[in-house]
Enzyme design. Structure first.
Site, PDB file in Angstrom:
ATOM      1  CG  ASP A   1      73.126  40.208  34.772  1.00 52.38           C
ATOM      2  OD1 ASP A   1      71.880  40.328  34.714  1.00 52.38           O
ATOM      3  OD2 ASP A   1      73.749  39.360  34.105  1.00 52.38           O
TER       4      ASP A   1
ATOM      5  CG  ASP B   1      67.786  41.805  32.259  1.00 53.73           C
ATOM      6  OD1 ASP B   1      68.564  41.690  33.220  1.00 53.73           O
ATOM      7  OD2 ASP B   1      68.120  41.531  31.099  1.00 53.73           O
TER       8      ASP B   1
END
Length: 509
Positions: A179, A388
Site C-alpha cells: 500500500d 496508489d
C-alpha cells in the site's frame, strides 16, 4: 520476515471466440496508413486480456527486470495471491465480483480525495461501511509475502519456508497487501481469535515464539511518533506496551501492539532488516473485508513508519514495482535502486501534499488517444494525482474524464455498447469478438521537457471487465485525481523518494 510480494489484481474480461474484428491492412493500404495504424492503435487477442488457470510466469525475463540488477537492493516476484502463480492462490479462495471490487474502490478513491482536500482526519475514517459485505474480502489489491521469525533458531512448531531467488527464507510466511498510500505496516498475530480476526491460509505469526521480537514501551520515542495511529497503552508505567490503530475507508480497521522483529526480504545480509517496526494485530473491524489469502498490509508511504522510510538508510529511499497484466503472470517488487539505465525511465517530479504529506503525487499535463491530445485546459490537472497501488480504477477530474471518454468512444464505434457497471459508464459487449482494435492511450505527465513525460498504457491497462478503466473523481475540476493500479499494469513504477521523482518503464513485466 521475508518479502515476496504477490499482487491482488482482479481481471474479469468477458470470454470471447468466433469472428474477428481486427483491421485488415493487407489490401489497398499505403505504407503511411500502416505506419499510422502501428503508431496509434494496437490489435490484441481478447484472450490475452484474460487470466489463465495455469501460471504463465514472467512475460519479461527477471534478469532484465531487476533480479540481480540492483545496487545494494532486493528483488522479489510479484503475483496475485488468488492466482495460479502464488502459493496462496492454491487455497481455492473465491474472487470478489466486479461489482464488489468497484464498490470498494469507490470508497478507497473517495477517501484519498477527502484526505487531500482536508475533509478527512489524518488517521481516522468515518466513512460508513460497505452496504454489501464481501464473504472473502476484496481481491484486487497488491500484496506481499513475508517470513517472520518462528522460534529459537527456527525450531518451532510452525516453520514454513519460502524459496526466493534460489534461497530459502526460514520463518512464518505471510502474504500482505502492499500500500503506497498508508504508513503503518501490520500483520495478524497470535493470539488472534475469530471473529476479531479473519481466517488466513498462512500460518499466524506468533511473537512469543520469536527470540528477536520486542514490543515498544509507551514511553519510547517510537511510540510517541505514531501520532494519529497511537491507540493508548496496555499496562502501566515502564512495563506498558505501545498500542496502535489504523482505520481504512471501507469500514475496516486493525488494532494491536506496536512491535519490532527481523524482516528478511532476500536470503542475503543485504536483505535483512533488523528491528523492523510494525503493528501486531489482535483485532480487526470488518474482518470480512480482508481476503483469507492475506495476513496484513505492508505500507510504503512517506511516513516514518513505512517500509520504505524505515529502510532508507540501506536502500536509498527508493522502491519500485511492476503489476503483471493478468493474475496468471508474475511481476516484481524492488526495494532499492535498480541498475537499469536511467534513460529507460520516463521521469516526472514527485509532488507532496501539505494535507497528507505521506502520499505520492504527480501532475498530469495531458492525455493522448490514438495519437491526438484530448482537449483539457491545463488548470484542470492543477491539483495533481495520487499514485496508489491499491486503488483499482484511475480517477480523473470531470472535464478530463469526459474528454477521454468521448475520444475513446469515438474510436470504439465498431463494438457493441453494453450497460454501465458501477461507476464505469463506457462498457462493451465483446461476445464473439476474437481480437480488439484498441486506440493507444498515453498519460502525459509534467517533465523538464516541453513535450512532457508520455507513458503509453498497456492494453491490459485500458479495459476493466470490458469497460474503459477510468472514472470521474465525482468532485470538481479542482479535485485531486488518483492513478490506479490497472493503469500501472506492465509498467515499472519507480518511487525515488529522496530524489523527489517518479519514473515509468514500459513493458517491464
Amino acid at each position: 520476515m521475508a518479502l515476496l510480494v504477490p499482487l491482488l489484481v482482479l481481471l474479469l474480461f468477458s470470454s470471447s471466440c468466433g469472428t474477428s474484428s481486427s483491421l485488415d491492412i493487407s489490401h489497398g493500404t499505403t505504407a503511411a496508413s500502416v505506419g499510422e495504424e502501428l503508431n496509434y492503435y494496437v490489435v490484441v487477442e481478447t484472450t490475452s486480456l484474460e487470466p489463465s488457470p495455469v501460471c504463465q510466469g514472467h512475460r519479461v525475463s527477471p534478469s532484465a527486470s531487476g533480479s540481480g540488477n540492483l545496487t545494494g537492493g532486493a528483488w522479489v516476484p510479484l503475483s496475485h495471491p488468488n492466482g495460479p502463480c502464488s502459493e496462496a492462490g492454491n487455497s481455492g479462495a473465491p474472487w470478489s465480483s466486479a461489482a464488489e471490487t468497484l464498490q470498494w474502490d469507490q470508497h478507497r478513491a473517495g477517501y484519498i480525495q477527502r484526505k487531500l482536500s482536508g475533509d478527512e482526519p489524518a488517521g481516522d475514517d468515518d466513512e460508513p461501511p460497505l452496504q454489501q459485505p464481501q464473504a472473502s474480502g476484496v481481491t484486487s489489491e497488491p500484496a506481499a509475502k513475508f517470513a517472520l521469525p518462528a522460534g529459537n533458531q527456527g525450531k518451532s512448531e510452525v516453520t514454513p519456508t519460502a524459496t526466493v531467488g534460489g534461497g530459502s527464507l526460514p520463518g512464518v510466511t505471510q502474504h500482505m497487501v502492499i500500500d503506497t498510500a498508508s504508513d503503518v505496516p501490520w500483520v495478524q498475530c497470535a493470539p488472534c481469535p475469530k471473529p476479531q480476526c479473519h481466517p488466513q491460509t498462512d500460518a499466524t505469526y506468533d511473537p512469543s515464539k520469536s527470540t528477536t521480537y520486542a514490543p515498544f514501551p509507551c514511553s519510547s520515542p517510537v511510540c510517541r511518533q505514531l501520532g494519529p495511529y497511537a491507540n493508548g497503552c496496555t499496562g502501566a508505567g515502564n512495563t506498558g506496551q505501545c498500542q496502535y490503530r489504523v482505520q481504512y475507508p471501507d469500514g475496516s480497521s486493525t488494532s494491536g501492539t506496536y512491535i519490532s522483529d527481523v524482516l528478511t526480504i532476500t536470503p542475503t545480509p543485504a536483505g535483512m532488516v533488523s528491528g523492523f517496526r510494525f503493528g501486531c494485530s489482535h483485532a480487526l473491524q470488518r474482518p470480512d473485508l480482508f481476503s483469507n489469502t492475506t495476513a496484513g498490509i505492508m505500507s510504503l508511504g512517506r511516513g516514518a513508519q513505512s517500509l520504505s522510510s524505515q529502510t532508507k538508510g540501506t536502500y536509498g529511499h527508493v522502491f519500485s514495482y511492476c503489476v503483471p497484466p493478468t493474475s496468471s503472470h508474475t511481476g516484481f517488487f524492488v526495494l532499492g535502486v535498480p541498475r537499469i539505465a536511467a534513460s529507460k525511465y520516463v521521469l516526472t517530479p514527485m509532488l507532496k501534499s501539505k494535507m497528507v504529506p505521506s502520499m505520492y503525487l504527480v501532475r498530469l499535463r495531458g492525455i493522448d488517444v490514438a495519437g491526438q491530445r484530448v482537449a483539457v485546459p491545463p488548470m484542470v490537472f492543477a491539483a495533481g494525482a495520487v499514485m496508489d497501488s491499491r486503488t483499482v480504477i484511475t480517477r480523473l477530474q470531470p472535464t478530463a474524464y469526459r474528454a477521454l471518454r468521448d475520444a475513446f468512444r469515438a474510436q470504439m464505434g465498431a463494438y457493441r455498447v453494453a450497460p454501465p457497471k458501477g461507476q464505469l459508464d463506457t462498457c462493451y459487449d465483446f461476445t464473439g469478438v476474437r481480437t480488439l482494435r484498441l486506440p493507444k492511450i498515453s498519460l502525459v505527465f509534467d517533465s523538464r521537457s516541453n513535450s512532457g513525460a508520455a507513458v503509453e498504457l498497456d492494453p491490459s491497462g485500458v479495459l476493466f471487465n470490458s469497460c474503459l478503466a477510468f472514472a470521474s473523481t465525482g468532485a470538481g475540476d479542482g479535485s485531486t485525481g488518483v492513478i490506479g493500479h490497472v493503469q500501472q499494469r506492465t509498467i515499472e513504477v519507480l518511487y525515488n523518494v529522496g530524489g523527489s521523482a517518479v519514473g515509468f518503464r514500459r513493458a517491464a513485466c
